[in-house]
Motif scaffolding. Sequence first.
Motif, PDB file in Angstrom:
ATOM      1  N   GLN A 105       0.712   6.215  -8.040  1.00 13.21           N
ATOM      2  CA  GLN A 105      -0.043   5.223  -8.795  1.00 13.21           C
ATOM      3  C   GLN A 105      -1.493   5.674  -9.046  1.00 13.21           C
ATOM      4  OE1 GLN A 105       1.316   0.954  -8.288  1.00 13.21           O
ATOM      5  NE2 GLN A 105      -0.818   0.692  -7.713  1.00 13.21           N
ATOM      6  N   ASP A 187       2.016   2.319   1.574  1.00 17.33           N
ATOM      7  CA  ASP A 187       1.552   1.632   0.376  1.00 17.33           C
ATOM      8  C   ASP A 187       0.833   2.599  -0.552  1.00 17.33           C
ATOM      9  OD1 ASP A 187       2.516  -0.685   1.511  1.00 17.33           O
ATOM     10  OD2 ASP A 187       0.561  -1.361   2.240  1.00 17.33           O
ATOM     11  N   TYR A 188       0.714   2.208  -1.808  1.00 19.11           N
ATOM     12  CA  TYR A 188       0.001   3.045  -2.766  1.00 19.11           C
ATOM     13  C   TYR A 188      -1.468   3.146  -2.365  1.00 19.11           C
ATOM     14  CZ  TYR A 188       4.061   2.603  -5.829  1.00 19.11           C
ATOM     15  OH  TYR A 188       5.330   2.650  -6.345  1.00 19.11           O
ATOM     16  N   ILE A 190      -5.465   3.317  -2.704  1.00 12.73           N
ATOM     17  CA  ILE A 190      -6.409   2.723  -3.654  1.00 12.73           C
ATOM     18  C   ILE A 190      -7.329   3.841  -4.147  1.00 12.73           C
ATOM     19  CG2 ILE A 190      -8.249   1.030  -3.966  1.00 12.73           C
ATOM     20  CD1 ILE A 190      -6.950  -0.655  -1.790  1.00 12.73           C
ATOM     21  N   ARG A 199      -9.631  -6.237  -2.106  1.00 18.84           N
ATOM     22  CA  ARG A 199      -8.379  -5.781  -2.697  1.00 18.84           C
ATOM     23  C   ARG A 199      -7.516  -5.089  -1.652  1.00 18.84           C
ATOM     24  NH1 ARG A 199      -7.615  -0.849  -7.075  1.00 18.84           N
ATOM     25  NH2 ARG A 199      -5.333  -0.810  -6.998  1.00 18.84           N
ATOM     26  N   LYS A 200      -6.223  -5.384  -1.675  1.00 17.30           N
ATOM     27  CA  LYS A 200      -5.278  -4.760  -0.761  1.00 17.30           C
ATOM     28  C   LYS A 200      -4.392  -3.778  -1.524  1.00 17.30           C
ATOM     29  CE  LYS A 200      -5.095  -8.688   2.426  1.00 17.30           C
ATOM     30  NZ  LYS A 200      -4.209  -9.680   3.102  1.00 17.30           N
ATOM     31  N   ALA A 201      -3.908  -2.787  -0.810  1.00 19.81           N
ATOM     32  CA  ALA A 201      -3.056  -1.774  -1.429  1.00 19.81           C
ATOM     33  C   ALA A 201      -1.734  -2.387  -1.887  1.00 19.81           C
ATOM     34  CB  ALA A 201      -2.788  -0.640  -0.442  1.00 19.81           C
ATOM     35  N   ASP A 202      -1.247  -1.914  -3.026  1.00 16.42           N
ATOM     36  CA  ASP A 202       0.041  -2.384  -3.526  1.00 16.42           C
ATOM     37  C   ASP A 202       1.164  -1.797  -2.669  1.00 16.42           C
ATOM     38  OD1 ASP A 202      -1.240  -3.706  -5.596  1.00 16.42           O
ATOM     39  OD2 ASP A 202      -1.105  -1.980  -6.951  1.00 16.42           O
ATOM     40  N   ASP A 205       7.413   0.114  -3.724  1.00 17.79           N
ATOM     41  CA  ASP A 205       8.634  -0.523  -4.210  1.00 17.79           C
ATOM     42  C   ASP A 205       9.433   0.545  -4.951  1.00 17.79           C
ATOM     43  OD1 ASP A 205      10.597  -1.891  -5.702  1.00 17.79           O
ATOM     44  OD2 ASP A 205       9.386  -3.715  -5.811  1.00 17.79           O
TER      45      ASP A 205
END
Length: 221
Positions: A105, A187-188, A190, A199-202, A205
């Motif tokens: 990402q 997680d992705y 940042i 903001r939190k990491a996506d 998925d």
Amino acid sequence: MPNPARVGKPEADVTRRPLGQRRREHTRLDVVVVAHLDQVLSRARPLGRPDEPPAGLPEQRADPKDIVQLKIRLDRYRPQVWRRILIPAGANLELLHHAIQVTFQWGGDHLHKFTVEETDYSHAGFELYNCLDERESALHAVLARPGSKICYLYDFGDCWNHTITWEKTVERDAGLRYPHCASGGGDYPIEYWDPDSDRKADPFDRDALNVKLRCLTRMSR
């Protein structure tokens, strides 16, 4: 507060020893330290190339029609972030670049380059010094055998370093589109982290990621 270990031990015992004696003691200590370091370094592996196959192994290059399984790990990042992707061995490094951008990402706003052993590859439009054209460099040509590694650097300022390892060759699945993400963890990251932001990491998925990777299918043919 005085050091308890030195209480009652007059420093004159040390400072009043003859200068020549002290120099000889220091010289003997230096020799012992250097000898110990030589032993340690002789057993150490070269930095930057963990788990590198021993020199002299025969090449086992993949056929361009094969599907290779690559594990891509984001270096020096905690918690660990990694992705395992399947991609045709005949694909060029430009496709691999786009696959990494999607699977981690990244925004694609910065320069990048690949390094295989002592050779660098990048987009010819960047005009980077001594870099070969990634569009003219196929995976099966730069990966000598399973276990071979590629270093991928994205953003020469923040230096997002990735290690890519060719794990094995797998059979082509007619039901999959390539490149395809087989698994992953973490997680992705940042890319533009702001300490003042909440903001939190996506979260990772895999299914959603493979939908995004389908846009690269045309490039892999």
